[in-house]
Design a protein around this motif. Structure first.
Motif, PDB file in Angstrom:
ATOM      1  N   ASP A 128       0.817  -1.214   0.000  1.00  0.00           N
ATOM      2  CA  ASP A 128       0.000   0.000   0.000  1.00  0.00           C
ATOM      3  C   ASP A 128       0.854   1.268   0.000  1.00  0.00           C
ATOM      4  OD1 ASP A 128      -2.501   1.066  -0.234  1.00  0.00           O
ATOM      5  OD2 ASP A 128      -2.912   1.141   1.921  1.00  0.00           O
ATOM      6  N   LEU A 129       1.977   1.226  -0.705  1.00  0.00           N
ATOM      7  CA  LEU A 129       2.872   2.384  -0.735  1.00  0.00           C
ATOM      8  C   LEU A 129       2.289   3.578  -1.492  1.00  0.00           C
ATOM      9  CD1 LEU A 129       6.382   0.726  -1.195  1.00  0.00           C
ATOM     10  CD2 LEU A 129       5.245   1.430   0.902  1.00  0.00           C
ATOM     11  N   PRO A 130       1.558   3.387  -2.610  1.00  0.00           N
ATOM     12  CA  PRO A 130       0.985   4.566  -3.281  1.00  0.00           C
ATOM     13  C   PRO A 130       0.032   5.353  -2.391  1.00  0.00           C
ATOM     14  CG  PRO A 130       0.966   2.675  -4.754  1.00  0.00           C
ATOM     15  CD  PRO A 130       1.351   2.163  -3.414  1.00  0.00           C
ATOM     16  N   GLN A 131      -0.810   4.645  -1.636  1.00  0.00           N
ATOM     17  CA  GLN A 131      -1.734   5.350  -0.745  1.00  0.00           C
ATOM     18  C   GLN A 131      -0.985   6.057   0.376  1.00  0.00           C
ATOM     19  OE1 GLN A 131      -4.832   2.882   0.795  1.00  0.00           O
ATOM     20  NE2 GLN A 131      -5.857   4.537   1.921  1.00  0.00           N
ATOM     21  N   MET A 132       0.069   5.408   0.895  1.00  0.00           N
ATOM     22  CA  MET A 132       0.888   6.059   1.918  1.00  0.00           C
ATOM     23  C   MET A 132       1.505   7.339   1.382  1.00  0.00           C
ATOM     24  SD  MET A 132       2.789   2.713   3.538  1.00  0.00           S
ATOM     25  CE  MET A 132       3.956   3.748   4.421  1.00  0.00           C
ATOM     26  N   LEU A 133       1.933   7.315   0.121  1.00  0.00           N
ATOM     27  CA  LEU A 133       2.528   8.508  -0.483  1.00  0.00           C
ATOM     28  C   LEU A 133       1.494   9.611  -0.642  1.00  0.00           C
ATOM     29  CD1 LEU A 133       4.981   9.856  -1.860  1.00  0.00           C
ATOM     30  CD2 LEU A 133       4.215   8.817  -4.007  1.00  0.00           C
TER      31      LEU A 133
ATOM     32  N   ALA B 219       5.610  13.809   7.773  1.00  0.00           N
ATOM     33  CA  ALA B 219       5.964  12.476   7.308  1.00  0.00           C
ATOM     34  C   ALA B 219       6.893  12.596   6.110  1.00  0.00           C
ATOM     35  CB  ALA B 219       4.713  11.682   6.952  1.00  0.00           C
ATOM     36  N   HIS B 220       7.516  11.488   5.746  1.00  0.00           N
ATOM     37  CA  HIS B 220       8.486  11.482   4.665  1.00  0.00           C
ATOM     38  C   HIS B 220       8.133  10.399   3.656  1.00  0.00           C
ATOM     39  CE1 HIS B 220      10.929  14.144   7.104  1.00  0.00           C
ATOM     40  NE2 HIS B 220      10.766  13.311   8.109  1.00  0.00           N
ATOM     41  N   PRO B 221       8.456  10.608   2.386  1.00  0.00           N
ATOM     42  CA  PRO B 221       8.116   9.610   1.373  1.00  0.00           C
ATOM     43  C   PRO B 221       8.837   8.295   1.655  1.00  0.00           C
ATOM     44  CG  PRO B 221       8.767  11.694   0.354  1.00  0.00           C
ATOM     45  CD  PRO B 221       9.110  11.800   1.800  1.00  0.00           C
ATOM     46  N   PRO B 222       8.152   7.159   1.482  1.00  0.00           N
ATOM     47  CA  PRO B 222       8.849   5.870   1.599  1.00  0.00           C
ATOM     48  C   PRO B 222       9.903   5.761   0.500  1.00  0.00           C
ATOM     49  CG  PRO B 222       6.455   5.589   1.654  1.00  0.00           C
ATOM     50  CD  PRO B 222       6.712   7.003   1.231  1.00  0.00           C
TER      51      PRO B 222
ATOM     52  N   PRO C 199       2.820   5.114 -17.324  1.00  0.00           N
ATOM     53  CA  PRO C 199       3.337   4.642 -16.039  1.00  0.00           C
ATOM     54  C   PRO C 199       2.270   3.881 -15.258  1.00  0.00           C
ATOM     55  CG  PRO C 199       3.956   6.933 -16.414  1.00  0.00           C
ATOM     56  CD  PRO C 199       2.982   6.572 -17.495  1.00  0.00           C
ATOM     57  N   VAL C 200       2.693   2.888 -14.514  1.00  0.00           N
ATOM     58  CA  VAL C 200       1.746   2.056 -13.757  1.00  0.00           C
ATOM     59  C   VAL C 200       0.995   2.893 -12.732  1.00  0.00           C
ATOM     60  CG1 VAL C 200       1.527   0.050 -12.246  1.00  0.00           C
ATOM     61  CG2 VAL C 200       3.199   0.029 -14.119  1.00  0.00           C
ATOM     62  N   PHE C 201       1.714   3.767 -12.045  1.00  0.00           N
ATOM     63  CA  PHE C 201       1.099   4.570 -10.982  1.00  0.00           C
ATOM     64  C   PHE C 201       0.901   6.012 -11.439  1.00  0.00           C
ATOM     65  CE2 PHE C 201       3.562   1.189  -8.868  1.00  0.00           C
ATOM     66  CZ  PHE C 201       2.524   0.540  -8.228  1.00  0.00           C
ATOM     67  N   ALA C 202       0.455   6.176 -12.689  1.00  0.00           N
ATOM     68  CA  ALA C 202       0.274   7.525 -13.238  1.00  0.00           C
ATOM     69  C   ALA C 202      -0.768   8.314 -12.445  1.00  0.00           C
ATOM     70  CB  ALA C 202      -0.145   7.434 -14.706  1.00  0.00           C
ATOM     71  N   ASP C 203      -1.818   7.651 -11.975  1.00  0.00           N
ATOM     72  CA  ASP C 203      -2.841   8.349 -11.185  1.00  0.00           C
ATOM     73  C   ASP C 203      -2.261   8.908  -9.885  1.00  0.00           C
ATOM     74  OD1 ASP C 203      -4.711   7.780 -13.097  1.00  0.00           O
ATOM     75  OD2 ASP C 203      -5.451   5.964 -12.108  1.00  0.00           O
ATOM     76  N   THR C 204      -1.366   8.158  -9.259  1.00  0.00           N
ATOM     77  CA  THR C 204      -0.735   8.626  -8.020  1.00  0.00           C
ATOM     78  C   THR C 204       0.094   9.879  -8.287  1.00  0.00           C
ATOM     79  OG1 THR C 204      -0.663   6.383  -7.113  1.00  0.00           O
ATOM     80  CG2 THR C 204       0.840   8.011  -6.167  1.00  0.00           C
TER      81      THR C 204
ATOM     82  N   ARG D  57      -0.304  11.965 -10.707  1.00  0.00           N
ATOM     83  CA  ARG D  57      -1.207  13.059 -11.062  1.00  0.00           C
ATOM     84  C   ARG D  57      -1.812  13.686  -9.805  1.00  0.00           C
ATOM     85  NH1 ARG D  57      -4.233  10.270 -14.172  1.00  0.00           N
ATOM     86  NH2 ARG D  57      -2.895  10.602 -15.995  1.00  0.00           N
ATOM     87  N   ASN D  58      -2.188  12.843  -8.855  1.00  0.00           N
ATOM     88  CA  ASN D  58      -2.746  13.369  -7.603  1.00  0.00           C
ATOM     89  C   ASN D  58      -1.707  14.165  -6.818  1.00  0.00           C
ATOM     90  OD1 ASN D  58      -5.179  12.129  -8.201  1.00  0.00           O
ATOM     91  ND2 ASN D  58      -4.717  10.279  -7.027  1.00  0.00           N
ATOM     92  N   ARG D  59      -0.458  13.682  -6.805  1.00  0.00           N
ATOM     93  CA  ARG D  59       0.602  14.427  -6.111  1.00  0.00           C
ATOM     94  C   ARG D  59       0.866  15.752  -6.811  1.00  0.00           C
ATOM     95  NH1 ARG D  59       1.347  13.817  -1.238  1.00  0.00           N
ATOM     96  NH2 ARG D  59       3.574  14.283  -1.277  1.00  0.00           N
TER      97      ARG D  59
END
Length: 686
Positions: A389-394, A404-407, A428-433, A435-437
């Motif tokens: 669950d690293l994308p959600q943590m980010l 907090a700090h990025p994993p 990219p696999v986590f393109a949505d992540t 984009r949200n960042r």
């Protein structure tokens, strides 16, 4: 610069010794945690180092509780500052009180030392080695006031009347080019006036690094002290409590040379930007903990060390290829075993990302033919990232503040994901992540890890998505042009007129991390704009806009340190984009050839060597029709100054200059991605 280490081989405790196994104890030179927090060089004396003893600080060699997160570290740093300020104030007050006493009473006071520290513990143990009594006998060290240093103040009926500033300067040259200039100023008191126009000669004591901790407050760092030196959340799972000064790595005797080569030669090349931002972090927070606790990571590192030795011709083992395959097989066994048991997800992810990143810095292009492609490793890493669950943590990390700090594993995944998507022509696999960042203006830590700022990398993810839609024929030409225009405007918004590109060295010759990041970001931004323009239907590398962008990237390279200790290997992707769009007469090719020459042997290894091999093939094919027409200017690259495996090219006509449009050129040029596919090159050029 990587610091020297001491290695000692001792038998493993609690086990019968045998000639096949040994345990290496490696002493870390990072110093006590107090000095690490203050970013000062530590003398590593025990039970208390010199700096902590003189300043009255608590010296911590075992990992203290306040080291666990950034908030406690910041509080501890403020606490240390208050102690130092209080100590200095007390010493100054004591010195002033001593000078106010009557002459017949001053003998009752302990004589203040020449630094004004009063009766501090072991006052003769000075921090400044340039005036340490231990160096008083150094040949050539001029000491005009040695007899008066420790004179009692009542000899003259008053306190010290003269303050003498001694400025020490040291300049280092590499190939007759000034690269580092160190300057330090020390102040001491004396009764005797210094001789007129006297200058102390240069001190020839310890290595030049010592003087950096005594730089004056007027040193121009352009705000570099504001860096967060504990940016990432380094996580290695539960570990056996032990002293942070000792690393215990168990290897067979036959693998000891590989481990030595890994620590001495491969480790300095791992994450060079991270090492500049957080000195010592790559060794103490990434590599050593993983080598101790993660068998899969150890095997992937040893295979990378063997591959690096082979690429440099250091075949100390008769079966170097066997060592490479043996450790890769052991790595696969460890990973498959953990995945089958559905356990140790964090360690498996760490080892898998390590295998991908280490492949990028070791070996030559031909070594990749028998290896597992990087994107197959990355598929397994993606599943583990989702399980953890690293994308959600980010995404949950607030954009403002430093709570907090990025994993670290997620940041490394993002770097591979974004640039790797351009290699495959996929989103990219986590393109949505990302984009949200980007919408939240949050950091993923990419600038601290690889140099390019997050907002530019987020836009690179969007451009890669657009490229994938174009290749899948899901957008027509009008839709592509509309998205190109919109992304170009967003890219314009990332430029800050106050952040100019300039040389990243301070006046002392040290690298300024933030300025280096600005320079790398500027080059990535130009390469991204060039990549975005190449998506427009009918893109022509001979167009004026394309020629100008390539020229600007070539001009910016002079602000990036070159050579084996430089940062050219951190610019593989923008160099690929600029090189593939360069014309035969472009100055970029000459600049690239010169920088490859400065890299020496390392210019032919790792991603940099693979990128250069790919560009040679792209140039050979795309320039063929132009070379046959003899209408362009020759450059050192097109004239045959390529890799040994490339065939010499004929000289060209020099009637046209850089940027000129040739009379004949190819109407259908091959893309660098197609060249990789045709040659079965699974390169990850990051």
């Amino acid at each position: 610069m990587a610091q020297a280490t001491e290695q000692q081989t001792i038998p493993a405790q609690g086990k019968a010794t045998s000639p096949k196994s040994s345990k290496m104890h490696r002493r870390s030179r990072s110093g006590c945690f107090t000095c690490r927090l203050r970013r000062k060089k530590c003398s590593e004396e025990k039970p208390r180092c010199r700096a902590c003893r003189n300043l009255g600080l608590e010296c911590e060699y075992k990992r203290p509780n306040w080291w666990s997160n950034n908030d406690t570290r910041r509080k501890q740093k403020d606490h240390i500052k208050s102690i130092i300020k209080r100590t200095k104030t007390n010493e100054k007050t004591s010195l002033q009180d001593a000078t106010k006493l009557p002459p017949n009473m001053r003998h009752a006071m302990p004589p203040p030392d020449m630094y004004g520290r009063g009766d501090s513990e072991e006052s003769d143990d000075f921090d400044d080695t340039a005036l340490d009594p231990a160096f008083a006998s150094t040949p050539g060290l001029y000491d005009p006031h040695a007899q008066q240093y420790f004179c009692h103040p009542d000899m003259f009926g008053q306190g010290y009347t003269y303050e003498v500033d001694v400025k020490t300067e040291r300049q280092m040259y590499v190939n007759d080019i000034p690269t580092r200039r160190d300057s330090s100023i020390s102040t001491f008191s004396t009764f005797v006036p210094p001789p007129a126009h006297s200058v102390l000669p240069s001190f020839t004591g310890d290595d030049y690094l010592q003087s950096t901790q005594f730089e004056t407050p007027t040193e121009d760092w352009n705000g570099e002290e504001g860096l967060d030196f504990n940016f990432f959340d380094f996580s290695h799972g539960p570990q056996v409590p032990q002293s942070t000064q000792t690393a215990q790595i168990e290897v067979d005797d036959c693998d000891q040379p590989l481990l030595n080569h890994l620590l001495q030669n491969v480790l300095p090349m791992v994450f060079p930007i991270l090492e500049v931002n957080q000195h010592g972090s790559v060794k103490s927070d990434v590599i050593l903990p993983a080598l101790e606790t993660n068998k899969a990571y150890l095997h992937c590192c040893l295979s990378a060390a063997a591959l690096h030795m082979k690429s440099l011709g250091l075949n100390t083992s008769e079966n170097i290829d066997g060592d490479v395959l043996r450790h890769k097989f052991a790595f696969v066994q460890e990973v498959v075993g953990n995945l089958g048991a559905d356990s140790n997800h964090l360690q498996v992810l760490e080892a898998t990302l390590g295998m991908i990143s280490l492949q990028c810095i070791t070996g030559q292009a031909d070594d990749m033919e028998r290896d597992i492609p990087w994107h197959q490793h990355f598929q397994a890493a993606v599943e583990l990232v989702r399980k953890l669950d690293l994308p959600q943590m980010l995404e949950q990390i607030p954009a403002q503040g430093h709570v907090a700090h990025p994993p670290f594993n997620m940041t490394l995944t993002a770097w591979i994901d974004i640039l790797g998507s351009t290699m495959l022509g996929r989103a990219p696999v986590f393109a949505d992540t990302y984009r949200n960042r980007h919408l939240a203006a949050g950091s993923t830590g990419l600038a601290e890890l690889m140099g390019c700022q997050d907002n530019v990398m987020y836009l690179l993810s969007e451009v890669s998505c657009l490229d994938a839609l174009r290749l899948e024929k899901r957008l027509d030409d009008i839709g592509v042009c509309s998205h190109v225009q919109s992304l170009g405007q967003q890219l314009d918004a990332t430029e800050n007129p106050n952040e100019t590109i300039q040389h990243p060295w301070s006046s002392s010759g040290a690298i300024r991390p933030r300025q280096l990041s600005r320079n790398i970001t500027a080059i990535f931004r130009k390469a991204l704009r060039l990549y975005l323009c190449s998506l427009v239907p009918g893109f022509d590398r001979y167009g004026q806009a394309s020629v100008n962008l390539v020229q600007q990237i070539a001009d910016m390279l002079k602000f990036i340190p070159s050579g084996p200790d430089g940062f050219d290997r951190s610019l593989v992707w923008p160099l690929l984009i600029a090189g593939s769009s360069s014309t035969p007469s472009s100055p970029f090719r000459k600049v690239l050839a010169e920088r490859i020459g400065l890299l020496g042997v390392s210019g032919n290894t790792g991603n940099f060597g693979r990128m250069y091999k790919l560009l040679n093939e792209v140039w050979r094919r795309n320039d063929d029709i132009i070379l046959s027409a003899t209408v362009c200017e020759a450059t050192p690259v097109t004239a045959g100054a390529l890799s040994p495996n490339s065939s010499p090219l004929p000289p060209l006509n020099t009637n046209v200059g850089p940027g000129s449009v040739p009379q004949i050129r190819s109407t259908q040029e091959v893309h660098w991605r197609d060249v990789m596919r045709e040659n079965c090159w699974d390169f990850l050029l990051i």
